[in-house]
Design a protein around this motif. Structure first.
Motif, mmCIF file in Angstrom:
data_model
loop_
_atom_site.group_PDB
_atom_site.id
_atom_site.type_symbol
_atom_site.label_atom_id
_atom_site.label_comp_id
_atom_site.label_asym_id
_atom_site.label_seq_id
_atom_site.Cartn_x
_atom_site.Cartn_y
_atom_site.Cartn_z
ATOM 1 N N ASP A 1 0.810 -1.219 0.000
ATOM 2 C CA ASP A 1 0.000 0.000 0.000
ATOM 3 C C ASP A 1 0.847 1.275 0.000
ATOM 4 O O ASP A 1 0.339 2.355 0.319
ATOM 5 N N LEU A 2 2.115 1.152 -0.357
ATOM 6 C CA LEU A 2 2.951 2.343 -0.424
ATOM 7 C C LEU A 2 2.333 3.352 -1.397
ATOM 8 O O LEU A 2 1.878 2.991 -2.477
ATOM 9 N N GLY A 3 2.335 4.606 -1.022
ATOM 10 C CA GLY A 3 1.726 5.640 -1.847
ATOM 11 C C GLY A 3 0.310 5.983 -1.429
ATOM 12 O O GLY A 3 -0.247 6.981 -1.875
ATOM 13 N N LEU A 4 -0.267 5.132 -0.564
ATOM 14 C CA LEU A 4 -1.619 5.389 -0.075
ATOM 15 C C LEU A 4 -1.558 6.294 1.147
ATOM 16 O O LEU A 4 -0.687 6.143 2.005
ATOM 17 N N ARG A 5 -2.477 7.234 1.215
ATOM 18 C CA ARG A 5 -2.566 8.127 2.376
ATOM 19 C C ARG A 5 -4.048 8.361 2.668
ATOM 20 O O ARG A 5 -4.832 8.645 1.761
ATOM 21 N N VAL A 6 -4.431 8.225 3.935
ATOM 22 C CA VAL A 6 -5.801 8.469 4.363
ATOM 23 C C VAL A 6 -5.766 9.514 5.467
ATOM 24 O O VAL A 6 -5.026 9.364 6.446
ATOM 25 N N THR A 7 -6.559 10.577 5.302
ATOM 26 C CA THR A 7 -6.555 11.658 6.282
ATOM 27 C C THR A 7 -7.955 11.868 6.839
ATOM 28 O O THR A 7 -8.966 11.669 6.152
ATOM 29 N N PHE A 8 -8.002 12.280 8.101
ATOM 30 C CA PHE A 8 -9.244 12.590 8.802
ATOM 31 C C PHE A 8 -9.148 14.027 9.295
ATOM 32 O O PHE A 8 -8.290 14.345 10.135
ATOM 33 N N ASP A 9 -10.000 14.899 8.791
ATOM 34 C CA ASP A 9 -9.970 16.317 9.151
ATOM 35 C C ASP A 9 -11.211 16.663 9.954
ATOM 36 O O ASP A 9 -12.338 16.342 9.557
ATOM 37 N N GLN A 10 -10.998 17.339 11.075
ATOM 38 C CA GLN A 10 -12.120 17.751 11.920
ATOM 39 C C GLN A 10 -11.872 19.158 12.449
ATOM 40 O O GLN A 10 -10.821 19.733 12.232
ATOM 41 N N ARG A 11 -12.889 19.725 13.116
ATOM 42 C CA ARG A 11 -12.850 21.112 13.576
ATOM 43 C C ARG A 11 -12.455 22.024 12.404
ATOM 44 O O ARG A 11 -11.509 22.791 12.471
ATOM 45 N N ILE A 12 -13.216 21.944 11.337
ATOM 46 C CA ILE A 12 -12.877 22.649 10.096
ATOM 47 C C ILE A 12 -13.426 24.069 10.176
ATOM 48 O O ILE A 12 -14.639 24.277 10.242
ATOM 49 N N ARG A 13 -12.528 25.024 10.187
ATOM 50 C CA ARG A 13 -12.874 26.430 10.429
ATOM 51 C C ARG A 13 -12.418 27.305 9.275
ATOM 52 O O ARG A 13 -11.660 26.866 8.417
ATOM 53 N N GLY A 14 -12.867 28.538 9.290
ATOM 54 C CA GLY A 14 -12.436 29.472 8.259
ATOM 55 C C GLY A 14 -12.737 30.903 8.652
ATOM 56 O O GLY A 14 -13.432 31.166 9.637
ATOM 57 N N ARG A 15 -12.207 31.842 7.873
ATOM 58 C CA ARG A 15 -12.542 33.255 8.029
ATOM 59 C C ARG A 15 -12.281 33.962 6.706
ATOM 60 O O ARG A 15 -11.587 33.433 5.824
ATOM 61 N N ASP A 16 -12.831 35.158 6.583
ATOM 62 C CA ASP A 16 -12.750 35.892 5.320
ATOM 63 C C ASP A 16 -12.025 37.221 5.474
ATOM 64 O O ASP A 16 -12.169 38.097 4.625
ATOM 65 N N ARG A 17 -11.226 37.367 6.511
ATOM 66 C CA ARG A 17 -10.480 38.607 6.743
ATOM 67 C C ARG A 17 -9.309 38.300 7.668
ATOM 68 O O ARG A 17 -9.126 37.166 8.080
ATOM 69 N N ASP A 18 -8.508 39.341 7.987
ATOM 70 C CA ASP A 18 -7.348 39.144 8.875
ATOM 71 C C ASP A 18 -6.506 37.974 8.363
ATOM 72 O O ASP A 18 -6.385 36.942 9.019
ATOM 73 N N PHE A 19 -5.906 38.172 7.199
ATOM 74 C CA PHE A 19 -5.315 37.042 6.485
ATOM 75 C C PHE A 19 -3.906 36.667 6.928
ATOM 76 O O PHE A 19 -3.335 35.719 6.383
ATOM 77 N N HIS A 20 -3.318 37.397 7.867
ATOM 78 C CA HIS A 20 -2.042 36.940 8.408
ATOM 79 C C HIS A 20 -2.295 35.655 9.180
ATOM 80 O O HIS A 20 -3.235 35.558 9.985
ATOM 81 N N LEU A 21 -1.463 34.652 8.956
ATOM 82 C CA LEU A 21 -1.711 33.355 9.572
ATOM 83 C C LEU A 21 -1.779 33.427 11.095
ATOM 84 O O LEU A 21 -2.533 32.682 11.727
ATOM 85 N N ALA A 22 -1.001 34.331 11.690
ATOM 86 C CA ALA A 22 -0.950 34.417 13.149
ATOM 87 C C ALA A 22 -1.889 35.478 13.713
ATOM 88 O O ALA A 22 -1.818 35.790 14.907
ATOM 89 N N ALA A 23 -2.779 36.013 12.897
ATOM 90 C CA ALA A 23 -3.685 37.065 13.370
ATOM 91 C C ALA A 23 -4.543 36.551 14.520
ATOM 92 O O ALA A 23 -5.020 35.405 14.507
ATOM 93 N N ASP A 24 -4.727 37.407 15.523
ATOM 94 C CA ASP A 24 -5.576 37.059 16.661
ATOM 95 C C ASP A 24 -7.023 37.311 16.249
ATOM 96 O O ASP A 24 -7.644 38.314 16.611
#
Length: 286
Positions: A189-212
């Motif tokens: 199964d080399l080359g296979l990758r399975v990911t689980f993503d949760q707590r999926i968030r977003g915003r539309d402003r304050d685009f600096h990655l470290a913005a409070d």
């Protein structure tokens, strides 16, 4: 698919998780790969059970730990949201530009390594090309539209990024962030990758990655996105597993979810419903 050994990272070397995560995902300063991607929307409780079954056949990404790791991405688009509409309309060739950080976003400063990525779809194959840069240089390239110092082998890619942001007048449009648990294949199964993503968030402003800044849940807290990524084909044992659990393939984009959640575009037929979202959990500080 990268492994700890292929990235040249010995086990137990004491490197801090953020640094290790970056080194793992970019064994070279310029990295590219093609793969097939299949996504499922799964109840978080069911996803936890699925992870237990996956662990019997796949190895846990050594940087996931018990809590997984954070992924934060700033997406660039035109004023008319060209990349968003290309995804919604299902164009056979489409692409998007983003700046991505692995780990705790509150640790990001000018020197923090991030990835400038072009992710594109050609028919059913996903192609991703990226270069690792200090955050200050990523902002110079994508926001200030200036060429940055680079190695000779990186120039063509950086020129492509610069052409995109200048010719299409790209600008930061949305941020997404989530917690990921990842598993990688071994042996057959080399080359296979399975990911689980949760707590999926977003915003539309304050685009600096470290913005409070506050981030809104853009996928209900009770849902996780499970993604299967394979270089050639998905193994039969995994397709049997998803069929046995009656998992349904979904066409979902975290970037599009963020765009629609903030009213930058009308909600499409692919939008994950949020009517069951507890209003008290709409905002999350991290």
């Amino acid at each position: 698919m990268e492994t700890q050994a292929s990235a040249g990272i010995p086990e137990g070397n004491g490197v801090v998780p953020d640094e290790v995560g970056h080194r793992l995902r970019a064994p070279g300063k310029l990295h590219a790969f093609n793969r097939y991607e299949i996504k499922y929307l799964v109840d978080t409780a069911a996803a936890a059970e699925l992870r237990q079954e996956i662990e019997r056949r796949l190895d846990r990404d050594t940087h996931s730990g018990d809590r997984g790791y954070g992924i934060w991405s700033v997406y660039y688009d035109t004023r008319q949201l060209r990349f968003y509409w290309e995804k919604i309309e299902g164009l056979k060739f489409r692409r998007k530009l983003r700046v991505r950080h692995y780990g705790d976003r509150f640790t990001v400063d000018e020197d923090t390594p991030v990835f400038v990525e072009i992710k594109q779809r050609v028919n059913r194959v996903t192609q991703k090309r990226r270069v690792r840069l200090p955050y200050r240089d990523a902002l110079r390239l994508c926001d200030r539209r200036e060429m940055v110092e680079h190695e000779p082998g990186q120039r063509a890619f950086l020129e492509e990024v610069l052409d995109l942001v200048c010719r299409l007048d790209l600008r930061p449009t949305a941020i997404t962030g989530y917690q990921r648990h990842a598993y990688v294949g071994r042996d057959a199964d080399l080359g296979l990758r399975v990911t689980f993503d949760q707590r999926i968030r977003g915003r539309d402003r304050d685009f600096h990655l470290a913005a409070d800044a506050e981030n809104r849940l853009i996928v209900p807290a009770g849902k996780s996105i499970v993604e299967v990524k394979a270089n050639e084909r998905v193994p039969y044992w995994l397709t049997d597993l998803t069929a046995r659990r009656d998992l349904q393939v979904v066409r979902v984009s975290k970037y599009c979810q963020s765009v629609e959640a903030y009213g930058l575009a009308p909600r499409s037929i692919f939008h994950i419903p949020d009517h069951d979202l507890d209003r008290s959990t709409l905002l999350t500080e991290a």
